[in-house]
Design a protein around this motif. Structure first.
Motif, PDB file in Angstrom:
ATOM      1  N   ASP A 147       0.841  -1.203   0.060  1.00 53.87           N
ATOM      2  CA  ASP A 147       0.042  -0.068  -0.166  1.00 53.87           C
ATOM      3  C   ASP A 147       1.061   1.255  -0.083  1.00 53.87           C
ATOM      4  O   ASP A 147       0.631   2.271   0.565  1.00 53.87           O
ATOM      5  CB  ASP A 147      -1.147  -0.019   1.320  1.00 53.87           C
ATOM      6  N   THR A 148       2.084   1.209  -0.461  1.00 58.93           N
ATOM      7  CA  THR A 148       3.207   2.230  -0.842  1.00 58.93           C
ATOM      8  C   THR A 148       3.343   2.639  -2.142  1.00 58.93           C
ATOM      9  O   THR A 148       3.805   1.447  -2.763  1.00 58.93           O
ATOM     10  CB  THR A 148       4.185   1.877   0.074  1.00 58.93           C
ATOM     11  N   ARG A 149       2.757   3.507  -2.792  1.00 54.69           N
ATOM     12  CA  ARG A 149       3.422   3.947  -4.160  1.00 54.69           C
ATOM     13  C   ARG A 149       4.582   4.525  -4.322  1.00 54.69           C
ATOM     14  O   ARG A 149       4.860   5.421  -3.667  1.00 54.69           O
ATOM     15  CB  ARG A 149       1.960   4.642  -4.826  1.00 54.69           C
ATOM     16  N   VAL A 150       5.263   4.195  -5.375  1.00 54.28           N
ATOM     17  CA  VAL A 150       6.537   4.807  -5.688  1.00 54.28           C
ATOM     18  C   VAL A 150       6.075   5.880  -6.737  1.00 54.28           C
ATOM     19  O   VAL A 150       5.711   5.621  -7.995  1.00 54.28           O
ATOM     20  CB  VAL A 150       7.600   4.037  -6.287  1.00 54.28           C
ATOM     21  N   GLU A 151       6.445   7.412  -6.272  1.00 53.24           N
ATOM     22  CA  GLU A 151       5.723   8.191  -7.244  1.00 53.24           C
ATOM     23  C   GLU A 151       6.726   8.979  -8.220  1.00 53.24           C
ATOM     24  O   GLU A 151       6.254   9.849  -9.025  1.00 53.24           O
ATOM     25  CB  GLU A 151       5.008   9.336  -6.165  1.00 53.24           C
ATOM     26  N   SER A 152       8.018   8.753  -7.631  1.00 52.56           N
ATOM     27  CA  SER A 152       9.094   9.295  -8.423  1.00 52.56           C
ATOM     28  C   SER A 152      10.447   8.668  -8.305  1.00 52.56           C
ATOM     29  O   SER A 152      10.535   7.828  -7.452  1.00 52.56           O
ATOM     30  CB  SER A 152       9.270  10.900  -7.922  1.00 52.56           C
TER      31      SER A 152
END
Length: 405
Positions: free
Chosen positions: A83-88
């Motif tokens: 539930d942890t998105r890598v955004e950059s």
């Protein structure tokens, strides 16, 4: 970046990411491995999302999740950031930006972020006529299975693997099913060609599905508009879009990568523009072992397993471990079942310029059909469609010949 124990980041909690991690563990790499996943679930059997009907129960979600478990996710050497998105990503400085606001610094990175469903319109707007769904994740499947148990009618846009499996599943649940294929003549035409696509369309309609193509399909495609101020009826029918996928590459923008169709890698799954960065699975576009000087990106379970394994071994080699890293030699193969008809495809029929019927009759798919695909008179692919195993020995011999090329 601090010294000490290497830190390996894997972006994507699907089977490609897990297999990369397990390959690293087999190589006895002395490193910390962290797997990031958008979903709250650890790796599960994604192809199984549409394979079987589940009985009515108070907790169908738990039944589906239990049924689709994959071995190896509990390994104590793996750290899961779910539930942890890598955004950059700053690949030059080896730092990832997370949806939690944290930064994650790594020594080596495996990109296994996969794909997401393509939709006909932007956003998540609903309409007064349909409940709209796509199918990619376990949560999607849980919602859809619940709705199929109570729906009387379902419309499916698309005629690929997911669409055909969903149509079969919906009929098992007792739904009235309409399939819409506006761009082609039938299922798998982009892989197997027009003649087999039309034969498969006949097979599906013989099993009680209304299958529309061309303008007839376009007329029923739902163009959602902003319905935020409308009151929805409780008896809206289910509309599922299964019209393809989009690689999850947006978070990699600004790093000078070739992101024109996924992430371009070399034959060892290395991202050529960045040291210590690798990619695997649905998102990786690599040199096609079956054609000269061309690239391919495949969204099959076996491809994710094979490229994940190779990416993990390549990471181990880059960290100085004695790892057997042969270049990609992927033999494409996929199997599905459509209303009891098993469809097996091997090689790369897409690159063929002709096809030859080896056994059977396209008007009687249930009696078995075996087709080979040729390019300049050399076999490059095989397809076997059957309700049993009538021509299985012939199919195996063709596969041996195909692998020998």
């Amino acid at each position: 970046m601090t010294g000490g124990e290497p830190l390996i980041g894997i972006v994507g909690s699907g089977i490609a990411g897990l297999r990369a991690a397990k390959a690293l563990l087999r190589c006895k790499v002395d490193a910390r491995i962290v797997i990031f996943g958008d979903e709250v679930h650890r790796t599960y059997n994604r192809p199984g999302l549409t394979k079987r009907r589940y009985p009515l129960s108070d907790t169908p979600e738990m039944a589906i999740a239990e049924d689709l478990k994959v071995n190896g996710v509990e390994h104590k050497a793996l750290t899961w950031r779910l539930d942890t998105r890598v955004e950059s990503a700053d690949l030059r400085n080896k730092v990832l930006g997370l949806s939690t606001g944290e930064s994650f610094a790594y020594h080596a990175l495996v990109i296994a972020a996969g794909v997401r469903p393509r939709t006909s319109v932007e956003g998540t707007n609903e309409c007064t006529f349909h409940t709209h769904r796509t199918l990619r994740s376990l949560d999607d499947a849980q919602h859809i299975h619940n709705e199929l148990q109570t729906s009387k009618k379902i419309t499916i846009a698309g005629a690929g693997f997911v669409a055909c499996e969903l149509a079969s599943l919906a009929k098992e649940y007792g739904c009235e099913v309409v399939m819409l294929e506006a761009m082609r003549n039938g299922p798998f035409e982009n892989i197997l060609g027009k003649r087999i696509a039309i034969a498969l369309r006949r097979w599906i309609t013989q099993n009680g599905v209304t299958f529309l193509t061309g303008d007839s399909a376009k007329e029923l495609l739902c163009r959602r508009s902003d319905a935020s101020n409308l009151e929805f009826s409780s008896n809206r029918s289910l509309f599922i879009e299964a019209i393809g996928s989009v690689p999850n590459v947006e978070w990699l923008q600004g790093n000078g990568l070739d992101l024109s169709d996924g992430v371009r890698v070399d034959e060892y799954m290395r991202v050529p523009e960045c040291e210590d960065v690798f990619a695997a699975g649905d998102i990786a576009r690599y040199p096609d072992p079956w054609t000269t000087e061309s690239l391919t990106r495949m969204e099959f379970w076996k491809n994710a397993i094979d490229t994940g394994d190779l990416a993990g071994r390549s990471v181990a080699s880059s960290l100085g471990h004695d790892s057997k890293t042969s270049r990609i030699g992927y033999f494409p193969s996929i199997a599905t079942e459509v209303f009891g008809l098993r469809v097996q495809i091997a090689g790369n029929p897409k690159i063929s310029d002709s096809m030859e019927l080896v056994c059977g009759d396209l008007d009687q798919l249930d009696c078995g059909v075996l087709v080979k695909f040729l390019r300049a008179e050399v076999m490059v692919g095989v397809a076997y469609l059957d309700k049993g195993a009538r021509f299985n020995s012939v199919y195996i011999e063709l596969l041996k010949s195909l692998k020998a090329h």
